[in-house]
Each structure stands twice: as C-alpha cells, then as structure tokens.
Design a protein around this motif. Structure first.
Motif, PDB file in Angstrom:
ATOM      1  N   ALA A 226      -6.969  -0.642  -3.246  1.00 40.01           N
ATOM      2  CA  ALA A 226      -6.475   0.651  -3.726  1.00 40.01           C
ATOM      3  C   ALA A 226      -7.538   1.737  -3.641  1.00 40.01           C
ATOM      4  O   ALA A 226      -7.205   2.929  -3.528  1.00 40.01           O
TER       5      ALA A 226
ATOM      6  N   LEU B 101       0.803  -1.208   0.000  1.00 39.55           N
ATOM      7  CA  LEU B 101       0.000   0.000   0.000  1.00 39.55           C
ATOM      8  C   LEU B 101       0.842   1.268   0.000  1.00 39.55           C
ATOM      9  O   LEU B 101       0.474   2.264  -0.627  1.00 39.55           O
TER      10      LEU B 101
ATOM     11  N   VAL C 144      -7.027   3.383  -0.377  1.00 39.34           N
ATOM     12  CA  VAL C 144      -5.764   4.120  -0.343  1.00 39.34           C
ATOM     13  C   VAL C 144      -5.907   5.445  -1.083  1.00 39.34           C
ATOM     14  O   VAL C 144      -5.465   6.501  -0.605  1.00 39.34           O
TER      15      VAL C 144
ATOM     16  N   ASP D 163      -8.905  -6.294   2.481  1.00 43.44           N
ATOM     17  CA  ASP D 163      -9.234  -5.625   1.217  1.00 43.44           C
ATOM     18  C   ASP D 163     -10.671  -5.113   1.227  1.00 43.44           C
ATOM     19  O   ASP D 163     -10.959  -4.011   0.736  1.00 43.44           O
TER      20      ASP D 163
END
Length: 342
Positions: free
Chosen positions: A112, A89, A115, A150
């Motif tokens: 993602a 990450l 993030v 996730d």
C-alpha cells in the motif's frame, strides 16, 4: 487559510478507532494513527481514514473523522498477476480517490505504501510514509513484505514519498543506509490518563506486566523463562495472536506453557481501551523483543511512573541517558526485574 485535508491509509485501523472489543486486532501503528487523527481533528484539520471492511457502512463519521471503507469488488480477475492488481490494489486506489485529500499518510512497510505514493504523484497531492518498526527499514524479505511484488511496491513508495517519518535515531540511520534520503524524527505520542484519586494506603506493587501480540518476533517464551527463574514475582501476559502466519500456533503454545507456572497469569487479548487498569497494577513493564520501534506500551507505563526493562533502546532519553533499563542478556534482565520489583 483552510487547513489541509489529511487522510490516514490504514487497512486495520477501524476496530481500534471505535474500540471494538470483538476484533482481536490492536497494533501499535494503529493506536498511534488514532492519536494523531484525533489530535489533528481537534486542531481544526479535515481528517479522513481509508480502512478495511469490518462490517461498517461505506462511509461513517467517528469523532469528527470521516471513515471510508475499502470496498470489496464483486469482480475478481483470476489470472495470478492481474488478480494481484485487481481487486487488491485497485480497491485501495478507488478509496483514495473518494477521500480526495491533500496529504495521504500511510504507516508500516506494505505494498500500500507504493499505491499511496503513486496515487499522490498522479493527482498532484502529497504522500507521507511513517515507519512503525525498525524492521520496516531493513531491505529484503526481513521486513513484513514477504513477496517480491510487495517489496518492489514498498521500495518505490519509500524512495518517492514526499516525507518519511521515523520513530528513533536507529531508523534515521537505517533509512539513510537503504535509500540515501533523510527522514524526519517524530517521537510517538500518547493521551495521558486521567489522574486517579490517591488511595488512603498505597498498595504494594502488583505484577511484572508484559503486553504485545503473541508472535515469534516478540519472544513471549522469554517471559515464561523469567517467571521460572523468579518464582517470588507475579507475571501477567496480555495479548492475542497477530495477523501474521503461524501466530495462532505461537499463541496456543505460550498459553499452554503459562498454565504450568503458578506465578504467571495469562490474560490473552485485551481491547486497548481496557488495558489501562493492567498498567495501573504494574510494578514493572517488561518487553522481550529484539527489535521494535517506539512501543506504545512504554508510554503507557511511563505515564504511570512504571519503569520498563527491555533489550533495545527506543531512543527515549533525558539528561541522565536512556529512559528505561536496558538488559544485555536474560541474566541481566532477571536481575533488573528482581531489583525493581523489590
């Protein structure tokens, strides 16, 4: 006023952006992002892409788009939780910082997503999440996030993104049911092919075309069953294995079974830039998935006046109703294929 700088965050976009025939990755989400990135660039926006390492330089310009590679770290933390954070990450975070964009656009349900949203909020920027399939907006392990970590990161990103873009009316409902928030419907786009010169004698329709990644969710085995039922029709299958687990087994099994059917041409992987000629030769385009989003392959077919047959409604419609024939079951699909090909 200067146009904002838009950054697309797409780990496997680079091979599609440069039309690399050596990399067996052509996803619909990546194709759409290439269309958008080039269109925004042509409209005067600053556009960048954060993508994975496919052997390209750390930074390279492609058609006016700044491509930033997610650098691999030489230092890995070997404890399970810390290893998840670094380098997986933190390397994305570092690439986002190098991009220094005003708006970050990320597509597909993934860690993602969280993030990108966290980075944008921390730095006072904006983040957009775009759904790539109906399954992206189904909570739990049904979507592409198999691990609990996730799923938590994706859920955070989905709820806190500044905007969520969806492909069809079903995705609007799924998003509202899951998060209570309103999405923005943005239909998929397509760069029309150059008009081909009309032949002196119009050739007869050639094939029933199927194209997609050879994975279980796409149900390519149904193409073989339809071919066995309709020996008078010629079928052609395009697509390589996906990056998901078990796809190689699915690909090999379909390839072996296709060889036993004289009316099936198993082509395998075809780079996106080389797929157009197959659509030019199609009489009908066939999709056997139960769940999709808005397939690029439908746009490739419709741009050539090639009809489509599928089990799902992608939301495209005109005054007469859905564009493309919808089949309730395999029997109906076989009947529709036979009628269209004739």
């Amino acid at each position: 006023m200067n146009q904002p700088h838009i950054c697309f965050v797409a780990p496997i976009l680079y091979p599609v952006l440069v039309n690399d025939p050596a990399t067996l990755v052509v996803g619909g989400a990546e194709v759409q992002q290439c269309f958008l990135a080039r269109a925004l660039c042509a409209a005067g926006y600053r556009v960048s892409v954060v993508t994975g390492d496919f052997g390209q330089p750390d930074e390279v310009m492609v058609d006016g788009i700044r491509v930033i590679k997610i650098r691999r770290s030489r230092f890995n933390l070997n404890l399970p939780v810390l290893r998840y954070l670094h380098p997986r990450l933190t390397s994305i975070w570092a690439a986002l910082r190098r991009a220094d964009a005003d708006i970050y656009y990320q597509r597909c349900a993934a860690a993602a997503s969280g993030v990108v949203v966290a980075f944008a909020r921390w730095h006072g920027r904006r983040a957009v999440f775009a759904a790539a399939s109906d399954i992206d907006l189904v909570p739990g392990p049904a979507n592409s996030n198999k691990s609990w970590r996730d799923r938590q990161l994706f859920g955070y990103g989905l709820r806190r993104a500044d905007a969520v873009l969806v492909q069809n009316p079903l995705q609007l409902r799924l998003l509202a049911d899951w998060t209570g928030r309103r999405g923005t419907l943005v239909p998929s786009c397509y760069a029309l092919p150059a008009p081909a010169p009309a032949p002196e004698v119009q050739p007869p329709p050639q094939v029933v075309l199927w194209a997609g990644m050879m994975r279980v969710a796409k149900r390519p085995e149904l193409v073989l069953e339809l071919a066995a039922r309709l020996p008078q029709l010629q079928f052609r299958m395009l697509g390589g294995p996906s990056l998901s687990g078990g796809s190689d087994d699915c690909y090999a099994a379909i390839q072996e079974r296709a060889r036993a059917l004289p009316n099936v041409e198993f082509v395998g992987f075809v780079p996106y830039a080389q797929a157009d000629r197959h659509f030019d030769e199609a009489a009908v385009f066939l999709n056997t998935s139960l769940i999709e989003g808005f397939p690029n392959t439908f746009l490739q077919a419709w741009a050539r006046a090639v009809p489509t047959v599928s089990f799902f409604d992608c939301g495209a419609a005109d005054a007469d109703g859905p564009i493309g024939l919808l089949a309730a079951d395999l029997d109906a699909m076989a009947a529709q294929l036979a009628a269209l090909a004739a």
